[in-house]
Design a protein around this motif. Structure first.
Motif, PDB file in Angstrom:
ATOM      1  N   SER A   1      30.112  49.505  -4.328  1.00 51.52           N
ATOM      2  CA  SER A   1      29.628  50.881  -4.295  1.00 51.52           C
ATOM      3  C   SER A   1      30.373  51.647  -3.208  1.00 51.52           C
ATOM      4  O   SER A   1      29.981  51.638  -2.038  1.00 51.52           O
ATOM      5  N   ARG A   2      31.424  52.345  -3.615  1.00 54.91           N
ATOM      6  CA  ARG A   2      32.255  53.036  -2.626  1.00 54.91           C
ATOM      7  C   ARG A   2      31.527  54.210  -1.993  1.00 54.91           C
ATOM      8  O   ARG A   2      31.642  54.454  -0.801  1.00 54.91           O
ATOM      9  N   TRP A   3      30.772  54.952  -2.799  1.00 49.54           N
ATOM     10  CA  TRP A   3      30.096  56.119  -2.233  1.00 49.54           C
ATOM     11  C   TRP A   3      29.096  55.700  -1.165  1.00 49.54           C
ATOM     12  O   TRP A   3      28.998  56.353  -0.105  1.00 49.54           O
ATOM     13  N   LEU A   4      28.361  54.612  -1.409  1.00 43.64           N
ATOM     14  CA  LEU A   4      27.358  54.167  -0.440  1.00 43.64           C
ATOM     15  C   LEU A   4      28.037  53.607   0.807  1.00 43.64           C
ATOM     16  O   LEU A   4      27.592  53.855   1.937  1.00 43.64           O
ATOM     17  N   SER A   5      29.124  52.861   0.623  1.00 46.97           N
ATOM     18  CA  SER A   5      29.873  52.347   1.781  1.00 46.97           C
ATOM     19  C   SER A   5      30.346  53.497   2.659  1.00 46.97           C
ATOM     20  O   SER A   5      30.246  53.440   3.902  1.00 46.97           O
ATOM     21  N   GLU A   6      30.850  54.554   2.037  1.00 49.15           N
ATOM     22  CA  GLU A   6      31.340  55.700   2.809  1.00 49.15           C
ATOM     23  C   GLU A   6      30.208  56.393   3.555  1.00 49.15           C
ATOM     24  O   GLU A   6      30.376  56.809   4.712  1.00 49.15           O
ATOM     25  N   GLU A   7      29.047  56.526   2.914  1.00 52.11           N
ATOM     26  CA  GLU A   7      27.904  57.153   3.583  1.00 52.11           C
ATOM     27  C   GLU A   7      27.489  56.350   4.822  1.00 52.11           C
ATOM     28  O   GLU A   7      27.190  56.919   5.878  1.00 52.11           O
ATOM     29  N   ILE A   8      27.477  55.034   4.694  1.00 54.03           N
ATOM     30  CA  ILE A   8      27.079  54.184   5.815  1.00 54.03           C
ATOM     31  C   ILE A   8      28.111  54.260   6.930  1.00 54.03           C
ATOM     32  O   ILE A   8      27.763  54.310   8.125  1.00 54.03           O
ATOM     33  N   GLU A   9      29.378  54.281   6.556  1.00 46.00           N
ATOM     34  CA  GLU A   9      30.438  54.359   7.574  1.00 46.00           C
ATOM     35  C   GLU A   9      30.393  55.692   8.316  1.00 46.00           C
ATOM     36  O   GLU A   9      30.599  55.745   9.538  1.00 46.00           O
ATOM     37  N   VAL A  10      30.126  56.778   7.585  1.00 47.89           N
ATOM     38  CA  VAL A  10      29.993  58.084   8.238  1.00 47.89           C
ATOM     39  C   VAL A  10      28.792  58.090   9.175  1.00 47.89           C
ATOM     40  O   VAL A  10      28.860  58.629  10.295  1.00 47.89           O
TER      41      VAL A  10
ATOM     42  N   MET B   1      20.269  47.491  10.413  1.00 48.58           N
ATOM     43  CA  MET B   1      20.065  47.984   9.050  1.00 48.58           C
ATOM     44  C   MET B   1      21.384  48.450   8.428  1.00 48.58           C
ATOM     45  O   MET B   1      21.662  48.185   7.258  1.00 48.58           O
ATOM     46  N   ALA B   2      22.204  49.154   9.201  1.00 52.69           N
ATOM     47  CA  ALA B   2      23.464  49.664   8.667  1.00 52.69           C
ATOM     48  C   ALA B   2      24.408  48.528   8.306  1.00 52.69           C
ATOM     49  O   ALA B   2      25.106  48.585   7.285  1.00 52.69           O
ATOM     50  N   ARG B   3      24.441  47.486   9.133  1.00 51.10           N
ATOM     51  CA  ARG B   3      25.293  46.332   8.817  1.00 51.10           C
ATOM     52  C   ARG B   3      24.863  45.677   7.505  1.00 51.10           C
ATOM     53  O   ARG B   3      25.698  45.344   6.652  1.00 51.10           O
ATOM     54  N   ALA B   4      23.544  45.477   7.350  1.00 52.99           N
ATOM     55  CA  ALA B   4      23.041  44.843   6.122  1.00 52.99           C
ATOM     56  C   ALA B   4      23.349  45.716   4.902  1.00 52.99           C
ATOM     57  O   ALA B   4      23.754  45.223   3.842  1.00 52.99           O
ATOM     58  N   ALA B   5      23.153  47.025   5.056  1.00 56.30           N
ATOM     59  CA  ALA B   5      23.405  47.936   3.934  1.00 56.30           C
ATOM     60  C   ALA B   5      24.881  47.957   3.565  1.00 56.30           C
ATOM     61  O   ALA B   5      25.246  47.937   2.379  1.00 56.30           O
ATOM     62  N   LEU B   6      25.750  47.982   4.587  1.00 53.03           N
ATOM     63  CA  LEU B   6      27.193  48.025   4.320  1.00 53.03           C
ATOM     64  C   LEU B   6      27.667  46.740   3.655  1.00 53.03           C
ATOM     65  O   LEU B   6      28.498  46.772   2.733  1.00 53.03           O
ATOM     66  N   HIS B   7      27.135  45.614   4.096  1.00 53.48           N
ATOM     67  CA  HIS B   7      27.505  44.337   3.482  1.00 53.48           C
ATOM     68  C   HIS B   7      27.155  44.349   1.990  1.00 53.48           C
ATOM     69  O   HIS B   7      27.976  43.959   1.139  1.00 53.48           O
ATOM     70  N   SER B   8      25.943  44.813   1.651  1.00 55.27           N
ATOM     71  CA  SER B   8      25.519  44.862   0.242  1.00 55.27           C
ATOM     72  C   SER B   8      26.371  45.837  -0.550  1.00 55.27           C
ATOM     73  O   SER B   8      26.799  45.544  -1.678  1.00 55.27           O
ATOM     74  N   ALA B   9      26.618  47.008   0.031  1.00 50.36           N
ATOM     75  CA  ALA B   9      27.385  48.032  -0.688  1.00 50.36           C
ATOM     76  C   ALA B   9      28.785  47.532  -1.018  1.00 50.36           C
ATOM     77  O   ALA B   9      29.306  47.768  -2.110  1.00 50.36           O
TER      78      ALA B   9
END
Length: 688
Positions: free
Chosen positions: A593-602, A580-588
């Motif tokens: 969407s920098r804020w969402l990418s950062e949330e997923i990376e954290v 799920m995190a990989r799919a979300a990060l790819h979309s972000a």
């Protein structure tokens, strides 16, 4: 020098030179690079300064006579190219004015303004009408000279200004017309001015005042008289019902207005009513019927060569299709509308640009969305300014530019406070709530949602706007509940859960009334409620993501996948969380969407998820000077923020006892005795 850019025949007529003599003189002037022959067959000076020197060298009498002769020559000559009629008419008016023949200048200015309106050159028409208004008091018997009275000229100017987007000036002109009329002696003419004023007030974001003005106008129209004016007023009042979210009332009033328009034979009013009925029917789920009405409105606008009216129909159809979940169809319609709306239709063109921007954002093409933000924000007023600011704020929030979003939302606040339109009230409330939530101002976020819902539920049955505000409200309550659990504040947790359940009930009601967009918000809300209860359900979040994907909304789908990954980490399902995190990060990242990418990376760091292990490459990180492991650096960062062992454990998904062990090791490696000293070392050496 006087004519600036004129053809050889006009030069011959005004100069009175013989053909051979003129030809020789022109050839010499061109050969010596004094004059240039343009591609349109007209001649002009190569250098503007030289033209000014020659012009200034003329005696006043010579100058006036040449202006007069040119005006007469141009006025009597037919125009070969229809598109140049407005240019010819405006030029004639300016020559008469420069010659000092004010009656001829007035007559020509009014004629040129009408010509500009015919070709939809509204800015030019407004300028020419203003010139005529300046000349009016200087001309004896101006009504006869201009072939219209002063009120009619004011109405012409107001129409041109309004369509070009200069609504403040249009209002001033219309108020001037009202002062010249006697409401008791001339009720129909007075009501006609009020009808135009009502539309202008609405465009200036004074909606309720505009509605009252239109109702006053309707009350002045005598029974059995001015059927076309009555139809126009009924049509516009029905339209305001839609804009205020009163869709069922709009269908009822629209049907009455349509009958009045057909009876009066007023196709302009009929077109407006078809717009209204189409919007209301689509909003109520009668999509095919509503689309048919809006398409018919476009046909009528095309038959009447009403570019502004056609643009309005395109924008309405695109907006309502988007609200019903037909996002790609909506964008196709918006692009078609933009292609059919010339830049000279100021407000209409800007509105279509922003509509394309909004729909591209929804579909995930944020580069296109940014490219279609309006190019002339400084000239915007009223609802167009509100639209521009909402687009900028929405983009900034999506990308993570919180300061920019805050500035735009701050400017929006006073404008939306005066608005009676749910689309602005709901969007502002939702965005303000989300911004404050991200900044951890949960009380302020809750207040923003409550204020928006209070205004929406009092004035609208627009479930589409209610769903978005409520969905963000539930997200805020889930954050409230989580924080209350962390701080062991049971009362606040119970309060947040109660509020969350109320929000979900509202979402379920909206989903029953609405379509796929409202269902997606309901699924999002159902998942948020599990998070609020402290048992975030990965499966619920997956379902929400699937609902958003069905209607091609990748941004909220990515948010749902991020939350699903977070819930999977809490449940100990690292494999599911990684997917799920990989799919979300790819979309972000695709969205930007920098804020969402950062949330997923954290999240990936906390949950030790390998999101990019197969593709990561780069220099090895420098060794920590104190020998801290990456995990210990994460713990140290939380210590620096003042987190307790329990809060560290919750943040990094570890037991409180494990967090205590990490803290002890960090203190030893740093050679300090307290958490405060550790935080100071971390701050000084930028270790956190």
């Amino acid at each position: 020098a006087v004519g600036r850019r004129i053809d050889q025949d006009t030069i011959a007529e005004v100069s009175c030179l013989g053909p051979a003599e003129l030809q020789a003189a022109l050839r010499e002037a061109v050969a010596e690079q004094v004059l240039i022959a343009g591609s349109d067959g007209r001649l002009f000076f190569r250098h503007a300064l030289l033209r000014e020197v020659v012009y200034d060298d003329l005696l006043p009498g010579e100058r006036s006579q040449l202006h007069f002769d040119l005006a007469q020559a141009l006025e009597q000559r037919p125009v070969a190219v229809e598109d140049r009629e407005i240019e010819r008419a405006a030029t004639v008016a300016s020559h008469y004015a420069a010659a000092g023949d004010q009656p001829a200048a007035l007559r020509a200015s009014v004629r040129a303004a009408h010509a500009a309106l015919e070709v939809h050159a509204y800015g030019e028409a407004a300028d020419l009408a203003e010139r005529a208004l300046e000349l009016w008091p200087r001309v004896p018997d101006p009504d006869s000279v201009a072939s219209l009275d002063h009120v009619a000229l004011l109405m012409l100017a107001a129409r041109a200004h309004g369509t070009a987007g200069a609504h403040p000036r249009a209002e001033v002109v219309l108020q001037g017309a009202l002062r010249e009329l006697d409401a008791d002696a001339e009720p129909v003419q007075y009501a006609c001015v009020l009808e135009r004023l009502a539309r202008t007030q609405w465009s200036l974001n004074r909606g309720l005042e505009g509605v009252q003005t239109a109702q006053d106008a309707l009350g002045m129209v005598p029974d059995g008289a001015a059927d076309d004016l009555r139809a126009a007023l009924l049509a516009w009042l029905a339209r305001t019902r839609v804009l205020r979210g009163k869709f069922r009332d709009a269908v009822r009033d629209g049907s009455e207005a349509l009958a009045a328009a057909v009876k009066a034979g007023d196709q302009q009013a009929e077109m407006e009513v078809l717009n209204t009925l189409g919007m209301a029917q689509i909003a109520l789920g009668r999509v095919e019927e509503g689309v048919a009405h809006l398409r018919r409105a476009m046909e009528l606008a095309r038959e009447q060569d009403d570019i502004d009216g056609r643009s309005y129909a395109y924008a309405n159809l695109a907006d309502l299709l988007n609200l019903r979940g037909f996002t790609q169809d909506a964008l196709d319609i918006a692009r078609e509308g933009l292609a059919n709306t010339p830049r000279r239709i100021g407000r209409g063109h800007d509105w279509m640009m922003l509509t394309v921007s909004e729909l591209a954002f929804e579909l995930g093409d944020w580069a296109q969305a940014r490219a279609h933000l309006s190019a002339s924000p400084g000239q915007q007023v009223g609802v167009l300014r509100i639209f521009q600011l909402t687009r900028e704020a929405d983009m900034a929030l999506g990308e993570g530019e919180e300061e920019h979003a805050a500035q735009r939302l701050d400017e929006l606040g006073s404008l939306v406070a005066s608005s009676s339109e749910p689309q602005w009230i709901g969007l502002h409330g939702a965005m303000l709530g989300e911004l404050r939530r991200r900044r951890r101002d949960l009380i302020g976020a809750r207040s923003a949602i409550a204020d928006a819902l209070d205004r929406l539920e009092l004035c609208t049955d627009d479930v589409m706007r209610i769903a978005r505000v409520t969905g963000i409200g539930l997200r805020i309550e889930a954050d409230f509940a989580q924080r209350a659990r962390d701080l062991r504040e049971k009362k606040d947790e119970r309060d947040a859960l109660a509020r969350a359940r109320i929000h979900l009930q509202r979402l379920r009601a909206a989903a029953q009334e609405g379509g796929p967009v409202e269902r997606a918000w309901m699924m999002m809300g159902t998942a948020e409620l599990t998070r609020a209860r402290g048992r975030s359900d990965p499966g619920r979040w997956k379902q929400a993501a699937a609902e958003w994907e069905t209607i091609t909304r990748p941004y909220p789908a990515a948010i749902a996948r991020w939350r699903s990954a977070e819930a999977a980490v809490e449940a100990g399902d690292r494999a599911g969380a990684t997917d799920m995190a990989r799919a979300a990060l790819h979309s972000a990242r695709q969205l930007g969407s920098r804020w969402l990418s950062e949330e997923i990376e954290v999240l990936a760091e906390r949950g030790r998820l390998e999101l990019e292990a197969a593709t990561s490459s780069g220099p090895e990180p420098e060794p920590d000077p104190f020998g801290l492991t990456p995990r210990e650096r994460q713990v140290l960062a939380l210590i620096a923020e003042g987190a307790t062992n329990r809060q560290i454990g919750a943040a990094l998904y570890m037991a409180e006892k494990t967090a205590s062990v990490h803290v002890s090791r960090i203190l030893g490696k740093l050679g300090v005795r307290s958490r405060t000293q550790a935080a100071a070392v971390a701050h000084r050496l930028h270790l956190s």
